[in-house]
Design a protein around this motif. Sequence first.
Motif, PDB file in Angstrom:
ATOM      1  N   VAL A   1      32.141  38.278  41.780  1.00  0.00           N
ATOM      2  CA  VAL A   1      31.437  39.411  41.179  1.00  0.00           C
ATOM      3  C   VAL A   1      32.449  40.529  40.980  1.00  0.00           C
ATOM      4  N   ASN A   2      32.368  41.221  39.861  1.00  0.00           N
ATOM      5  CA  ASN A   2      33.315  42.289  39.549  1.00  0.00           C
ATOM      6  C   ASN A   2      34.749  41.858  39.814  1.00  0.00           C
TER       7      ASN A   2
ATOM      8  N   LEU B   1      42.524  38.932  39.311  1.00  0.00           N
ATOM      9  CA  LEU B   1      41.766  37.709  39.538  1.00  0.00           C
ATOM     10  C   LEU B   1      41.311  37.124  38.200  1.00  0.00           C
TER      11      LEU B   1
ATOM     12  N   LEU C   1      37.949  35.130  48.170  1.00  0.00           N
ATOM     13  CA  LEU C   1      37.854  35.862  46.912  1.00  0.00           C
ATOM     14  C   LEU C   1      36.888  37.036  47.029  1.00  0.00           C
ATOM     15  N   ASN C   2      36.062  37.003  48.071  1.00  0.00           N
ATOM     16  CA  ASN C   2      35.141  38.119  48.279  1.00  0.00           C
ATOM     17  C   ASN C   2      35.350  38.646  49.683  1.00  0.00           C
TER      18      ASN C   2
ATOM     19  N   PHE D   1      34.478  44.278  44.900  1.00  0.00           N
ATOM     20  CA  PHE D   1      35.214  43.542  43.871  1.00  0.00           C
ATOM     21  C   PHE D   1      35.659  42.185  44.406  1.00  0.00           C
ATOM     22  N   SER D   2      35.664  41.188  43.539  1.00  0.00           N
ATOM     23  CA  SER D   2      36.306  39.927  43.900  1.00  0.00           C
ATOM     24  C   SER D   2      37.794  40.058  43.624  1.00  0.00           C
ATOM     25  N   ASN D   3      38.573  39.552  44.537  1.00  0.00           N
ATOM     26  CA  ASN D   3      40.009  39.646  44.377  1.00  0.00           C
ATOM     27  C   ASN D   3      40.624  38.606  45.313  1.00  0.00           C
ATOM     28  N   PHE D   4      41.946  38.567  45.403  1.00  0.00           N
ATOM     29  CA  PHE D   4      42.574  37.684  46.385  1.00  0.00           C
ATOM     30  C   PHE D   4      42.631  38.414  47.717  1.00  0.00           C
TER      31      PHE D   4
END
Lengths: 295, 220, 414
Positions: B187-188, B193, C341-342, C348-351
């Motif tokens: 999400v977002n 990413l 990822l979360n 926000f999703s990210n590494f």
Amino acid sequence: MENVVEVKNLTHYYGNKLVFEDFNFEIKSGRIFGLLGKNGTGKTTTINILNGFLKPTSGQCLMFGENSYKLPPQTKARVGFLIEGHIQYSFMSIKQIEKFYSAFYPKWKKEPYYELMAKLEVTQDQKLSKMSCGQRSQVALGLILAQDPDLLILDDYSMGLDAGYRRLFLDYLIEYAKAESKTIFITSHIIQDLENFLDDCLIIDYRSVLVAMPIKEFQKTFKQYKFHVPNPEFRLSKNNIIKNYEILKDKASVYTFSERPELEAYLNSLSINNSTVEEVPMTLEDAFIGITGKY
Amino acid sequence: MYSALLYKEWLKIRWAFFGMALLSLLALTYIALNLAYYVEFMTAKGFWGNVILLGFPFFSEIEYIPLLSGIVIAIVQFSPEMNLSRLKLTLHLPVEENKLLMQMISFGFMLLILLFVLITLMLWIIVGIYLPVEVVIFVLNSLFPWLMVGLTAYFLTAAIIIEPVWARRLILVPFTLGFLDLFFNAVNPHAQLTVFFIFSGLLTSTLILFSGYHFKRGIK
Amino acid sequence: MLVKFSRIIYLLLIVFVSSIFIPKYYWMKFEKNIRTPLVYFSPIKNDFLIRNQNNNETFYVDRKGKRYNREDFEILMPLLNYRQLILENKLPDSLNGEPLLMDKIRLNNIMLKVYPDEIDYEPIQLSPMFESKSGRVKLEMPNDYFRITKSFEFIDCETNSIDKKKSLCFTTYLKAKKFSFPAKIIAGNPTTKKAFDEGYFVLDSKNKLFHIKMVKGKPFCVNTTIPDSLDIVYMKIIEMPLKEFYGLVFTKPGDVYLISYENYKLVKLPLNGYDIEKDIFALMGDQFYRTISLIGSKNIRTIVTDRNYSVVDRYEETWKNNYDLTAGVVASYVFPFILKLNDANSSFSNFYFRLSGFRSIMGALILAILTYFILRSRNIPVKKGWFDIVIVLFTGVFGFIAILLVKNVDKNLE
């Protein structure tokens, strides 16, 4: 004469199961070469290796001097390939499939294809999937002929075909082979049709090569003899002289490449009366069964 | 030669493509009708409040359509090749084998891109009628990972189908599912990413070569 | 070459997916629910009370370790529990010389929390401008939403188009007040479920903070004159009847300021080491004190101030989190890294990488050696299979799974 196909020391295993070992043969340009053997002896395996769809456990296969599993496109264009069961793109129609293939082959000739199609009771927009097995085999053949390849590889062309279609198939192949330096490599387990067709033959059995010679030579030198056996306990064994044998009650048949005197001398040593020995004439199919055995 | 190959691929894919386009159209029509319905029954400001302040997912009908499109197109394109080992015919064509496989997969890719561009544009227009550009951007941002799922699912399904050995297929399946699941759960996503999703998704297109290699070598 | 590349992509796919899912399932099985203690300050004892939870039992302790039950706690925290005490008729009449009146207690009680994922969040940049003096008891949702980009724009919900007149009116007014478009941060409370409306605090492109609202259909805009050197990342606005402050300003280095009603004066909270990316910020207030806690994953730091925000007392406690327990230690040997990822601390999703550090190197080394022998048994010389060894060396068990599943089919892989 140039070798179109060279197979050197080919050995292949499926897992632990040996298919063949140290297999060697070559096909000379302009010859019609038959790879004959019973089902399961590795004919399709050989073809797959030859076409680069299988990597042999060891050994090498050359086609037009190129390693068969890394054939460059221009060499592939010289090879026409009929897959076992006349497999083609069944989602295409007669017209579509011709249009498709024509783009790939510079020497493409559509006339022989449409000539062959005209003989079939089908419209040009009919999909291959809606055709009979025999009709599909003609499409597959027509496509290969239109490709005008230098080498034709036909894996079990006779599969699922009745006598008429088999004959038709061979008639076209003979026409094709008449052209200069066209080589045909054919496998089959129906031998009777090939009698006047093949130049060379290679007969294989499980794990071994039984015969590798021109077909005429094979027919000339491979003989069957019958004789009476002296007693019910009489036994024979395979050796240099006796390639195969059958004993049914008091009658025995032996198959040999040896000349008659040599055989008689051998049989004499087994105390067989030479007077009962008589040669039995064989068709190619008889000879094939003679050498491979019925089982 | 390339166009002839595409012609063959098109013959296999066309009905599935039209089918998926139709399905997308139905979903988008449904979303459009629903939007009108919400505006009527929640009033415009009530609906805006739900969307802008509460993140009301009024466009979720489209979520799984790209995934389905990717899988369906991969199946109709590649399963006929595996049926009776027809891929042998294709690989026997006088073109380098890896190039051939990449050309095949590039065509499905292009059709999916076409479909996805259409979906994006239509959703853009539909949402843009009722809602301001900030919401349109939000919607398209949410849509984007779903579209990447579609492409990646196409590439990986193709690799699974072309793989000749069942055991290897079964290995690839859970990793495919896991990978796609990550896209859905993002999400977002941060820009980096998103970039990763694009690159990794596109790179999965090469997996068909490894499967094709197994097929080519008859590896069992 | 291409096939080799394709295999590497396959290996990386497996490494990537397994480095997310295997630790995830591992922790689903072994994660312990570690309860974060809550820290209160009793105006009666003038000391901290720490709420702990143990096997579903809740109890309170003071700094000396003395235990209290719920009834004790309620008596010791009368302002927090005034309703219960009134019900039981136990509320004292006065405390610290001040009478305890229900309305006053309610007015002064504050309870607010700011989570890291609230700060690391990007809402849709459209907000409703309420009429802050409508003359009605209830606030009403307006018919438009505004954005502050190159100008101030109101977008009408019915027509989905810009209300030019109203937009121009606000734009002109803001320009007159020296507002520099566009806005960087727009902070407010876009809900009708609040006592009254204070509109929005808007950080302009030159880092000046403006207070903007709508009064009787007209724009209201004040430059708060807060210094533009503050690196503001987040603002929490809360309309409280107490009207002590409009809200809180959070800066990147971890300072928190209150924007007071008195000329927008900033009051800096005496915090120490607030990590806005990881800590929960909690503020509790009553008639006498403000209790501010920073809650991390394995510690809590609490300060108590008086009503002028001078520190009265401090409390700190640390505990072990999951990574310190056996399961965490085992994980750090097995997994060279964990990928997510979360993250709970971000919307926000990210590494979200977590390196296991030194411990995992040994495991990876053993697996890499094992890989060498596996390659040998597969008849693949190191010259051709070095990538497999490298991938296991760097990704440990994840790479090892990959090379077990995806054989280097033969040494002549092109």
